[in-house]
Design a protein around this motif. Structure first.
Motif, short mmCIF file in Angstrom:
data_model
loop_
_atom_site.label_atom_id
_atom_site.label_comp_id
_atom_site.label_asym_id
_atom_site.label_seq_id
_atom_site.Cartn_x
_atom_site.Cartn_y
_atom_site.Cartn_z
N TYR A 132 0.82 -1.20 0.00
CA TYR A 132 0.00 0.00 0.00
C TYR A 132 0.87 1.26 0.00
O TYR A 132 1.69 1.47 0.90
N HIS B 49 -5.22 4.21 -5.17
CA HIS B 49 -5.14 5.08 -4.00
C HIS B 49 -4.30 6.32 -4.31
O HIS B 49 -3.11 6.22 -4.57
N TRP C 84 -11.00 4.73 -1.61
CA TRP C 84 -10.48 5.25 -0.35
C TRP C 84 -10.41 6.77 -0.37
O TRP C 84 -10.04 7.37 -1.39
N CYS C 85 -10.76 7.36 0.74
CA CYS C 85 -10.75 8.82 0.90
C CYS C 85 -11.75 9.49 -0.03
O CYS C 85 -11.50 10.58 -0.56
N SER C 86 -12.92 8.86 -0.19
CA SER C 86 -13.94 9.45 -1.06
C SER C 86 -14.38 10.83 -0.55
O SER C 86 -14.77 11.69 -1.34
N ASP D 81 -12.34 9.36 6.29
CA ASP D 81 -12.16 8.90 4.91
C ASP D 81 -13.45 8.91 4.10
O ASP D 81 -13.47 9.29 2.94
N VAL E 113 -16.60 3.60 1.16
CA VAL E 113 -15.88 2.92 0.09
C VAL E 113 -16.80 1.88 -0.52
O VAL E 113 -17.82 1.50 0.07
N LEU F 276 -10.47 -6.08 2.32
CA LEU F 276 -9.40 -5.52 3.15
C LEU F 276 -9.02 -6.47 4.27
O LEU F 276 -9.85 -7.25 4.77
N SER G 172 -10.81 1.92 6.76
CA SER G 172 -11.08 2.28 5.37
C SER G 172 -12.10 3.40 5.24
O SER G 172 -12.04 4.19 4.30
N THR G 173 -13.07 3.51 6.15
CA THR G 173 -14.10 4.55 6.03
C THR G 173 -14.11 5.54 7.18
O THR G 173 -14.71 6.61 7.05
N THR H 261 -8.22 12.12 7.95
CA THR H 261 -7.02 12.41 7.18
C THR H 261 -6.67 13.89 7.30
O THR H 261 -7.56 14.75 7.29
#
Length: 889
Positions: free
Chosen positions: A403, A454, A508-510, A586, A589, A597, A626-627, A631
């Motif tokens: 990653y 990503h 990711w990071c939508s 985040d 997703v 994951l 993940s959600t 960030t």
């Protein structure tokens, strides 16, 4: 301080023959709406129903203020069998005919307003405007949404939570998210009040053996997310986004923290202090021309949650000791233990970010930190030249897992760098370069796409395109404006049939992508005046603040009284240190991504299984990285849209006064405790729960000296002393709520243990305002809590009802005038008078802006009534040059 008209959307009382629908919800922007914005609620239900109409009702009077049968049915969405959009945008727009902001101007070009002292007359006018809240009549509203089940004549009603509509709903929001930036500081961390990673770092990957494996001081910056890694990629974008926000909307940013991030004003906007913190670190990451570093640490960091100050990761130099700092070589570097390499092709993506930040940073920091501004400004050209010499992308490295941040585009970074150098130098060569780079990537590729790797296309919007569109003119402007519009159009086409108009891919990071597209929509509307995409803009904005399938604000604790992530993936909640206040998580997703994951779960969280929309998922769980992981770069990117909406809400006020609606008032826990300390002015506030023995003395003194008082009463007082209240109203004094039942919202000394629910608070305030209306008071947006005892939750609840908490200014001890001789801490009137002037002499700003609290009545045991000294106090203060809000002009 300025309070505008506020409206609210909730359910109404049930009528005969109508039942509540347990499996239906109305999703709204929990923070609220400014009057001229789109206002759309989204109805969702687990059942197949038909929504036939909805209406907005004044929550305090029961009057219908808006109704419509225009319901836009949007079909099913995963577990939600019925969805539809309820548009009440027209509500409130009659109050503000224009937003007061010219379109077609260069973005981010408003000059910094000087901190020129206001004249005494202007200052008094601002204070009076603030305390009188001349933003329109106050009301709160609810909405009824009526639906039927097919084949059943029974009518169902569904309700949403309360929320405001008013000019000031975004006040302070951009500053609020900076809380998370301070939490993420590396080196000295003001949130933890401790230092971390003070051994950073050892150079890795440098081609010169004399430098490779040697120490380089790169202490500082921000941790990227809930781990302790640090990346130039995301940090530089965060710096630029904050600089752009401040340069565009300086009025929206206040000063409540010092340079080191600790509480306390330092005369510099807090966002500038945060920008400085980032640029200090970025300067270290580029120690010499052409020598650049892309990241500190790597995935060996992932050894479990811990305090950053208790680092235990070992990179080969001992647990908690040095970490690696990765050199930008322009060549592929390590990606996981499999021996694979990342796809680095050059250094322009990183070099461009250095250059744009240094160029703009030299401008933003110049009035506040001139030495650092000059230093980074001098580095901008060399950083840009390094990118020209080695075009291509510079991806991050990993050691254990595959990653990484897989950034593949770089022309956008060089475009922005070239444009900022053009702005800084006036050299048209850089403008030509910017145009050439801009034509290499017409649209940021994720826009309209279903998926992406990503951070494959990063930053998530091309700020260079927006600058070229707004500031070049002619065909070049038309070309790049078309590019900006094309990106928006692609996302619009992808989401136009979605009930939340959500055209963002579930990667990711939508939420970061959502913030980027929101920013692009705002800038397009600002540049063109074209409202074609304003509904999508509003939907993206509202998605982040709770108008989404889960009904969750994706910004932690915004608003504090709403629904937001309570268990984000971070050591802060895991270790009982509070929450990641202000952090943007985040976001959802694709269900397929989540299902594949490793090490992710929903254990102990809120899973929202009954409202999951099918293709994407979100969970409020500490174990869902993940959600539900905040960030740093996504949070920083919120500063522009949030500051823009604050500015847009107060557009006419900004143009009139040259300063934001919040002015220079001093706040604590969301309540105003002192008005502008630069103005030699004092306000008297009076409270009472059940006593009025001082009414005659106080009223006579105020009338004699032509002073307007601010009176706050409980329900019991209104019922016991209606004649006193009517006399105050007739005389023109401010009369407001002190609650109905004189509630203790939380135990003394336990601010995190609420004794009252939000619905209980609302019901109490509704009762209070019913008495206010009976007394002839229509506008009372200032609220002094009972016992003058509140926290940020109470302030948020009040704000969601259109109220602004105010409290006395600490220091003078006038609030102790209720004490009696039998009490341990008895404050005599002589003691209070002496304390007032000791407070004045000990504060460099004297008593400027003080709100002095005096009780309208006290226990009979106290024969030394301080209110009898009010004439003496007013005369003494006037002799010292203090003004008071006049009762009569």
């Amino acid at each position: 301080m300025s309070i505008s008209r506020h409206l609210f959307l909730t359910a109404a009382a049930m009528a005969v023959g109508i039942t509540a629908s347990a499996g239906s919800w109305i999703r709204i922007n929990q923070l609220g709406y400014i009057p001229n914005s789109t206002k759309v609620a989204v109805f969702v239900s687990n059942e197949q129903v038909e929504v036939v109409r909805f209406e907005v009702v004044d929550a305090f009077t029961g009057k219908v203020v808006f109704k419509s049968s225009e319901v836009r049915h949007m079909g099913a969405l995963g577990e939600l069998r019925t969805t539809c959009r309820l548009d009440f945008s027209a509500l409130g727009q009659e109050d503000r005919k224009g937003n007061g902001i010219d379109s077609g101007k260069g973005i981010g070009q408003e000059p910094r307003k000087e901190n020129v002292s206001e004249s005494r007359a202007e200052g008094l006018r601002r204070i009076e405007k603030g305390l009188r809240a001349e933003g329109g009549s106050f009301r709160a509203c609810r909405v009824r949404a009526y639906s039927r089940i097919a084949g059943d004549g029974k009518m169902l009603v569904t309700e949403s939570e309360v929320f405001p509509v008013g000019a000031g709903v975004y006040d302070g929001a951009a500053d609020f998210v900076l809380n998370y930036m301070r939490q993420q500081r590396c080196g000295w961390n003001p949130f933890l009040r401790d230092s971390c990673h003070t051994h950073d770092a050892i150079i890795v990957g440098h081609p010169d053996p004399a430098k490779d494996s040697t120490h380089l001081d790169v202490i500082g910056g921000w941790h990227d997310a809930s781990d302790c890694l640090q990346y130039t990629t995301t940090s530089a974008n965060a710096i630029y986004q904050m600089m752009f926000a401040y340069r565009s909307n300086p009025e929206a940013f206040g000063d409540e923290y010092r340079t080191d991030g600790a509480p306390g004003a330092n005369g510099i906007p807090d966002i500038v202090d945060e920008i400085r913190w980032g640029l200090l670190w970025l300067d270290k990451m580029n120690p010499e021309p052409g020598e650049m570093y892309n990241q500190i640490a790597d995935d060996r960091d992932h050894v479990g949650m811990r305090l950053p100050s208790k680092e235990r990761a070992d990179y080969g130099w001992g647990k908690g000791m040095e970490r690696p700092v990765w050199y930008c070589s322009g060549e592929p570097q390590q990606r996981g233990k499999t021996g694979l390499k990342n796809r680095t092709t050059g250094i322009a993506s990183t070099a461009g970010k250095f250059a744009s930040c240094f160029a703009l940073g030299s401008e933003v920091l110049a009035p506040f930190y001139p030495e650092l501004a000059a230093k980074v400004g001098a580095k901008a050209k060399a950083a840009y030249d390094a990118g020209v010499a080695k075009p291509g992308c510079c991806q991050t490295a990993s050691v254990l897992s595959p990653y990484i941040y897989e950034e593949e585009n770089w022309a956008d970074d060089m475009e922005l760098a070239a444009f900022e150098l053009y702005r800084r130098t006036g050299d048209r060569k850089y403008l030509a370069d910017a145009i050439e780079y801009g034509r290499k990537e017409v649209v940021t590729p994720w826009m309209g796409a279903d998926s992406a790797r990503h951070y494959q296309w990063y930053p998530f919007m091309n700020m260079g395109h927006c600058h070229l569109a707004s500031q070049t003119g002619g065909k070049v402007s038309e070309e790049f404006l078309r590019n900006v519009r094309t990106g928006i159009e692609r996302v619009w086409q992808r989401g136009k049939d979605h009930p939340f108009l959500f055209g963002i891919p579930g990667i990711w990071c939508s939420n970061n992508l959502t913030t980027a597209m929101l920013t692009q929509c705002i800038l397009y509307r600002q540049m063109t005046g074209d409202n074609t995409y304003q509904e999508m803009e509003g939907a993206l904005r509202d998605w982040l603040l709770g108008c989404n399938p889960w009904g969750v604000s994706m910004i932690v604790e915004l608003p504090k009284g709403g629904v937001y992530p309570t268990q984000p993936h971070s050591f802060i909640p895991r270790m009982g240190l509070g929450n990641t206040t202000g952090g943007l998580v985040d976001g959802p997703v694709y269900a397929t991504i989540f299902g594949n994951l490793l090490g992710v779960s929903m254990d102990g969280g809120v899973n929202y299984m009954d409202v999951q929309p099918g293709d994407i998922v979100y969970h409020d769980s500490t174990h869902d990285y993940s959600t539900n992981e905040p960030t740093m770069d996504g949070t920083a990117s919120l500063t522009f849209p949030l500051s823009w909406y604050e500015k847009e809400g107060h557009a006419s006020e900004y143009s009139e006064t040259g300063s934001g609606a919040s002015g220079r008032d001093v706040s604590h826990a969301g309540g105003i405790v002192r008005t502008d300390p630069s103005v030699r002015h004092i306000d008297f506030a009076f409270t009472s729960a059940d006593k009025a023995d001082g009414a005659e003395a106080i009223l006579s003194a105020l009338d004699k000296y032509n002073v307007r008082g601010y009176f706050f009463f409980t329900g019991e007082f209104f019922e016991k002393y209606p004649k006193v209240v009517r006399r105050l109203v007739r005389a023109g004094h401010y009369v407001g709520s002190h609650s109905y039942g004189h509630l203790l919202y939380f135990p003394w000394g336990k601010p995190d243990s609420m004794s009252v629910t939000r619905s209980g608070f609302n019901d109490d305030m509704f009762k209070s305002f019913a008495l206010l209306r009976r007394a002839g008071v229509e506008d009372a947006p200032l609220f002094m809590p009972p016992y003058e005892h509140y926290n940020d939750v109470v302030s948020s609840w009040a704000r969601l009802l259109g109220l602004q908490v105010v409290n006395y200014t600490p220091g003078t001890s006038t609030n102790g005038d209720y004490t009696t001789p039998s009490m341990k801490n008895y404050y005599s009137s002589d003691f209070i008078m002496e304390k007032i002037f000791k407070c004045e002499s000990s504060d460099p700003k004297g008593l400027n802006g003080h709100i002095m609290l005096i009780h309208l009545g006290t226990d009979p045991e106290r024969t030394d009534k301080f209110y009898d000294r009010l004439p003496e106090l007013i005369e003494d203060l006037r002799s010292r040059g203090y003004g008071f809000t006049p009762l009569r002009p």
